[in-house]
Design an enzyme around this catalytic site. Structure first.
Site, PDB file in Angstrom:
ATOM      1  N   GLY A 124      38.210  66.428  52.043  1.00  0.00           N
ATOM      2  CA  GLY A 124      37.683  65.591  50.967  1.00  0.00           C
ATOM      3  C   GLY A 124      38.363  65.932  49.675  1.00  0.00           C
ATOM      4  N   CYS A 131      33.661  64.677  54.149  1.00  0.00           N
ATOM      5  CA  CYS A 131      33.214  65.863  53.455  1.00  0.00           C
ATOM      6  C   CYS A 131      33.435  67.182  54.147  1.00  0.00           C
ATOM      7  CB  CYS A 131      31.735  65.835  53.170  1.00  0.00           C
ATOM      8  SG  CYS A 131      31.155  64.310  52.526  1.00  0.00           S
ATOM      9  N   TYR A 176      43.013  65.110  64.462  1.00  0.00           N
ATOM     10  CA  TYR A 176      43.624  65.053  63.131  1.00  0.00           C
ATOM     11  C   TYR A 176      42.899  65.835  62.031  1.00  0.00           C
ATOM     12  CZ  TYR A 176      44.776  63.217  58.539  1.00  0.00           C
ATOM     13  OH  TYR A 176      45.102  63.107  57.224  1.00  0.00           O
ATOM     14  N   ASN A 213      27.652  66.629  55.349  1.00  0.00           N
ATOM     15  CA  ASN A 213      28.823  66.042  55.983  1.00  0.00           C
ATOM     16  C   ASN A 213      28.316  65.245  57.177  1.00  0.00           C
ATOM     17  OD1 ASN A 213      31.526  67.324  58.075  1.00  0.00           O
ATOM     18  ND2 ASN A 213      31.389  65.389  57.001  1.00  0.00           N
ATOM     19  N   GLY A 214      28.660  63.976  57.217  1.00  0.00           N
ATOM     20  CA  GLY A 214      28.181  63.112  58.294  1.00  0.00           C
ATOM     21  C   GLY A 214      27.542  61.864  57.732  1.00  0.00           C
TER      22      GLY A 214
END
Lengths: 508, 508, 508, 508
Positions: A46, A20, A274, A129-130
């Site tokens: 995402g 996300c 990345y 996010n996570g």
């Protein structure tokens, strides 16, 4: 359901998937439009679903209304109708979310964020996010007390905990709630008249604060600030809860609360390898710089082969676009020891979405790679080719890519990877294939087996040690000792995890 | 958002809107397909959204999974993809829902039923027809205890109450929960391995039970049984909770629990007047028969005018299709006193969806009526025309219809309505315009004013007394004294209502 | 291709399909909007595709531009975007077309009308209802001269013939061209600044002229005039070409040219039986009236059975909506001889589009009928039931309908058809199944076999003689002897036809 | 109409638009699938519309059927349904087309290629890249002879000319027809049982032949061969018509006919500068190599500024992806004279489609550029930045890009363009803005004015002389003297053109 979101280009890439992007804005008349552009800039984090929720004040009722729209697809698909952003999603504050995850569940729609709920003090909306790592226990406890869950997402738990808190002030409810969860999280939480940015004590996922005139903005990466001309101010600190309310707008100074101070960070090192865009600042540092250093250190540790007689024939190739920056670092350093080494843009990537039409007996993966990449044959023929990539997950795409390069008849092919072999899953927000599918595990971490599987002349990875040496170290500007989570490379999980099946609630 | 559901034909009709159809099936390998056909047959009860939820047993995990799909539009639009029904919505039990309501809310999607949640004992899914009348108080209490609401629907409350019950058995949890709510409700509730049909103690909305081989089915109206060749068994009794589980399948005998026995019913009399399909059985009786009697009694109470010389010129016209049956009753009786009276199919209805293109200065309502109706001019010209309709709400459509008929140059136009003037809103599941918009209220219930507004030679309504005389009376097969809710005609609400703004939670 | 036009309701009806509706308007600022409403009113004549072409004068260039939009689906689907009609399809004259035909051809799109072409004198657009019967020969000749065809439609031929005419004036070109084709045609032809209405010398298909203020309008049926408040003026005469140009607007008097005067007509008698809407005027007469007479004459010729003891149990049922009018005629007459006979609205038709989900072993046709019809059981049980329908083509739907009625347990079922058995294809614009598929032919025209196939107690058709006796006869207002084409019932083709395979150009 | 093709990324780029890609294949069981992949690889040559036409032999009829599907959008959008390619587009030969052009015309759909027609000897389908330059005269002549035109495309003319040819053999008809047209064209023409590849005598646009097993394939660029694993055989020669038929498949040797031998070529030099993909071979040469040389020669002719003291601060930036290759050539050469010069990937391009939401007072073009590009600030700050791009058309995008780079605070910004200023329109297949819109013309070709307009420290273009010096010269393998069309840079048109308004037939 009628959107072709499954044909998304990203499906062809054998990389871990981020879970996300989050974005938040407070005090801006175009909150939804700004959020849309933020989500566009964060699209790489995402691509499966996107959503925006705004808080709109209704003066005639002296109340707030939360407007929300979300759906499967890229942000520009979900928000294809301009009236959505300008007429429907009214309000001066907003949060947004991009998501990559959990396809296939028949009701995956209910898992698209932001989540919006109503509780005794008004509305709440959340973008996360996570991953929380103690959800099983918390969910069990909440259910035993009579709570119902409408999603299978771990994020819903936080909303229940906040609503059930007996504290008076909303910020205290949030602090009480968030202290019960463990894991990695960068969260935007919108209430009727406040915006909260919440980050876990180890600051695993990135989260930055910016300003745009009088507005406060938050985003996973700073590229989301650039697109709306916002100014980067600072990181949200490890374990910090930032609250923005009317008073903050007046003073210009955000309110800060601390969940827990561990004195150290465990930033996700893969963000540098990345995930994050090279033009972003994360963890207080430029991604481009770290990524260049990864290439440089790889060139030192695992240099390209020296072709004693035919120097000129060593060409370096990046896998566009993700390894471009690291390849530049690799090349710049590599030239020092092999001055005839040169860069070739010999892999050309099509930026149009491809599609594969499955025929019996056809090699489907091959056509997938071919709809995405092609070679400049003259640049490869008879050369010693060094392909630089950032990581290998399953290895399936790389195997096809090598095959594609081979059709152009190089003399040799050498692979150089700017990170160590991936051997373990992420429990903090990345979506990897299972442990068994990882090529390193499949080959029992035997480099020779990996080489044979990929069918190259050599394959070399950056060591874990040099990985760490490539990214910022020391004490950060807030006094935290900078450390990283390298669990996917090392198997060492810095934050305790319960043993959970990710899809447990999806399927039971 | 990209479906044109707002162009639905139903929008042109000035009638109350039902708030839903419910359907349930247990123990059928094609549960979703059967539910789809049931929803198609019940489409007239709700055209805005449709949904199906199935319970699928996963033998390898010894667990259940709930599969759900729902969306805006007609059932055939929402389930346009056959694979949805056959591959995604797997499972041997299912519930479904059609909905008419609450457009405009930006997140109305979250209000589409069935609702599916997870609680400590597994999954629950709910479809609801009707309205709870003490939601404000219940919602307040639940929120004070830390409950969050994800929809603005009153139906969500029941799920929280069930989950919070301390009772051991699920059926006892349900009984404890449902006893806390007041109002009108016909509910299908699906748990992992059981199906529940729940009806309020006054049996306001219809709900019937049927069988199809070894399967049990439930539906708002029996037309949903006919389409799948199921056999009608009986009404769900007032205040009854029927539970279907594995044992029931083996014994063939449903399990029955009573919420409360009031000894009487308060069936919605409007179901006979307009809502239900004439081919359905509701409240244990054939709708066609009651509707015919409404027409017959109207012909006796408020006969068509006698044209002393020119008998032959009295023609009776129905407003297709809704008043066809009542018109036949009216005509059959009317002929007894005026043997030259005759039926003409002089209003032709287009069954293709129309569309209006708004031009400045155009009469938009006129074109709406014209895209739906046209006259057979020769059948109307120089005749005394009697238009029979079932009800008038705002009067706007009827006014245009009269204008349309007038263009065919009848000698006179007389309106006969097979129900009394509508003067009050429904709090038990129908969606009326506000009290102020009702034509009867606008004209201060003055028949002469209504006549002038509609621009006809006479307008007559069936009296409340004769309305009741037209529908079944006495003691029903279960020993309940048959009574009706006629609140929309009388303003008398048989079940207490709190004073609520319907959209309170939508906008606050 | 992504529209679900194939799920259209009309597919479930076993009736001949009309090949089109045409509409034209000249001198109206809302030409496209008016045309849209005309096409909506004529939707029953073609549900597969719809199109509108307008002629727009560009003053700055002193030139004309033709704007066109067409697509698969109902008119409201093809023109779902209001901006199309108001901003794109600008211009004061327009023609439109609804089409039913030739599914399955992969490029069927190119066959959707209007056709628009450019030739030496400007633009031409054409809408055609009917069929040319000497196309093979004409097409061959044109191709031999080097003409290319871009569609497989016979209508394209006329455009080539006009363009190749050496005559000076456009109307003379048209007359020269149209005199070369044979067959049945009602055509609207739009040039840069003129509108032409063209009808074959036998006036097989309907075509009427109307006025709306200063505008001239043309349509297949007058119901298209009613919806836009236009006034019916007259029929386009057999073999007439009407030209509307600026001068006509000034004088108010259309210009008329004659292709050929045969002194007689061969109106399609099936238009009265089934095609046209009962509220339309065609061939100068009201459809409702003729259709009522068909029912009346059927009741005389083939009365319903008399049940000696139980008179009251004879009920008459129409198949809604198409046989409603004829059934009323049948009943009115029938009551004279059996005063206890009565009408029941015992077949209820769902006007929502259904869908069938094909399961192995399922009876697909049965579910098709059930998604469309249901019975009022109480009205049928133990009764002698007489079903009146207008025609039977394949018999497949009727067989299922009988089965459905039988489930309601009538004592007997008798079928009465208001037209003779269909035994031959139409070459003038109707789309029938092949000769072999017609139930009358399958049963070798043996009434007993048909009765057994349909599984009824009796089946009776109106005789060809009484069919003719039911429709207007004599000399029409223009002095033409009124005659009919009854080829589908008699096999007698009044206009010579070449032996052609309809899909010849589709597939070769 | 419901596809969002107008939001296509390509709209944001200020570059000339190619007018098409062509592809053809003969004797392949998956002709349509192969064509689809070919069109995907050639997507950069046209993003507005895509189409495929196949020739299918029907053994039972001993006839051919042409199947066609085309629509607006990218190839993967138009052919999103796999059944189209595998079930509908059957046949062993096929041609395809991608198109960029003529938006806005209300019936632009009819202009999408391939065009399919039927003439006296069967079907013909045509895909065309390029432009005929004597269409006005030919069209006039054909119309005077009675020909009708169904499209506004110049390509339709050729089909009429072929059909009207009196020659016996199809190839002779084609030769006769093509000899009547002038201009630039690479054409694929499919007949029932033959495939023709046709190229103008100056070979302006690229067209190559390949083989895949027994199949023959043709494509605008060889990247379309790579994706389907076909082997490049040779160029179609200037003025050559290649015919593939059954005999050719047996012998393995294509049949070749010559339209006209001019002894020289006039290849479009812009194909090397920008259009073609670097991984393609065109005009018998590798694009990558020529493009690298453009960069190299630019570095020699117009070197980057030398910063006497702070060498290290000169960074070179490409505008991804189009100028990447040329930038590499520029850098490699540039380092020779300034060894501290270095490449930075400082412009990051988002490959997700963006969208702009127009707000009053907003700078729309700025947000367009920002949805596409962002900078790596640290790589730019305080540096002397050299941006290398391939061409500037209007200059509007470049101006915004410069502004974007400036926000990262470089010391200086220098622009280097690998081609001369564009001053004239293309009449051979490229779609430029009007002469007046070109930035070079707007600034009266005054470099200083351009510099000021773009707001950079210097701007330099490659000279026309060095442009020619960068691309292959001499005698090609077929003996033709290699020459180029550089009309857009020089205003010299090698093939005569009539004075036509491109949209003449669109609007008249």
């Amino acid at each position: 359901m009628n959107k072709n979101y499954i044909s998304n280009n990203s499906k062809y890439i054998d990389k871990p998937k981020s879970n996300c992007a989050v974005f938040g804005i407070y005090n801006d008349q175009e909150a939804a439009v700004k959020t849309y552009f933020g989500l566009h800039a964060l699209q790489h984090r995402g691509q499966e679903a996107s959503g925006i929720c705004t808080s709109e004040y209704l003066p005639e009722k002296n109340k707030y209304r939360f407007n929300i729209h979300k759906g499967h697809g890229l942000a520009h698909e979900v928000f294809s109708d301009q009236t959505l952003l300008t007429n429907v999603l009214k309000g001066n504050s907003a949060i947004g979310h991009n998501r990559y995850s959990t396809t296939g569940a028949s009701d995956s729609r209910s898992n698209i964020q932001p989540f919006k709920v109503h509780f005794k003090e008004g509305y709440l909306a959340l973008s996360h996010n996570g991953n929380f790592t103690n959800t099983k226990e918390l969910r069990q406890k909440l259910q035993d007390e009579g709570t119902i869950f409408q999603t299978t997402s771990d994020s819903e738990i936080l909303l229940h905990l906040i609503a059930r808190s007996k504290k008076e002030e909303l910020v205290d409810k949030i602090l009480e709630a968030i202290r019960q969860v463990r894991g990695a999280y960068s969260i935007m939480l919108l209430s009727d008249d406040k915006l909260f940015a919440i980050r876990d004590p180890y600051a695993v996922r990135p989260l930055s604060m910016g300003k745009l005139g009088d507005s406060f903005v938050f985003a996973s990466e700073t590229c989301a600030f650039d697109i709306i001309n916002a100014e980067y101010i600072r990181e949200v600190k490890p374990g910090e809860v930032i609250m923005i309310d009317k008073e903050v707008i007046e003073t210009g100074k955000e309110k800060s609360y601390i969940i827990e101070n561990t004195g150290q960070t465990r930033h996700c090192i893969f963000e540098y390898v990345y995930f994050s865009r090279p033009d972003s600042t994360i963890f207080g540092n430029t991604v481009d710089k770290a990524r260049r250093k990864l290439g440089k250190n790889l060139a030192i540790e695992k240099p390209a082969p020296k072709s004693p007689v035919e120097y000129k024939k060593v060409v370096v190739i990046s896998v566009p676009d993700s390894s471009n920056t690291a390849t530049l670092g690799f090349l710049t350093e590599g030239i020092k020891t092999n001055k005839y080494m040169k860069l070739e843009l010999a892999l050309i990537r099509s930026h149009y979405i491809g599609r594969t039409f499955i025929q019996p007996g056809q090699n489907n993966r091959e056509i997938k790679v071919k709809t995405k990449f092609n070679t400049v044959k003259a640049a490869i023929k008879d050369r010693i080719v060094v392909i630089v990539d950032d990581s290998i997950v399953r290895g399936t795409t790389m195997k096809q890519l090598v095959k594609l390069v081979k059709e152009a008849k190089p003399k040799e092919i050498h692979l150089r990877i700017t990170s160590p072999p991936i051997i373990a899953p992420c429990h903090y927000g990345m979506d990897f294939p299972s442990r068994e599918e990882l090529v390193a595990n499949q080959c029992e971490n035997d480099m020779e087996k990996i080489r044979q599987y990929l069918d190259v002349d050599s394959v070399e990875y950056l060591s874990l040690e040099n990985l760490h040496a490539s990214v910022p170290q020391g004490i950060d500007e807030y006094g935290y000792k900078i450390g990283y989570c390298d669990a996917c490379f090392s198997g060492n999980y810095p934050i305790p995890i319960e043993h959970i099946d990710k899809f447990e609630f999806e399927d039971n």
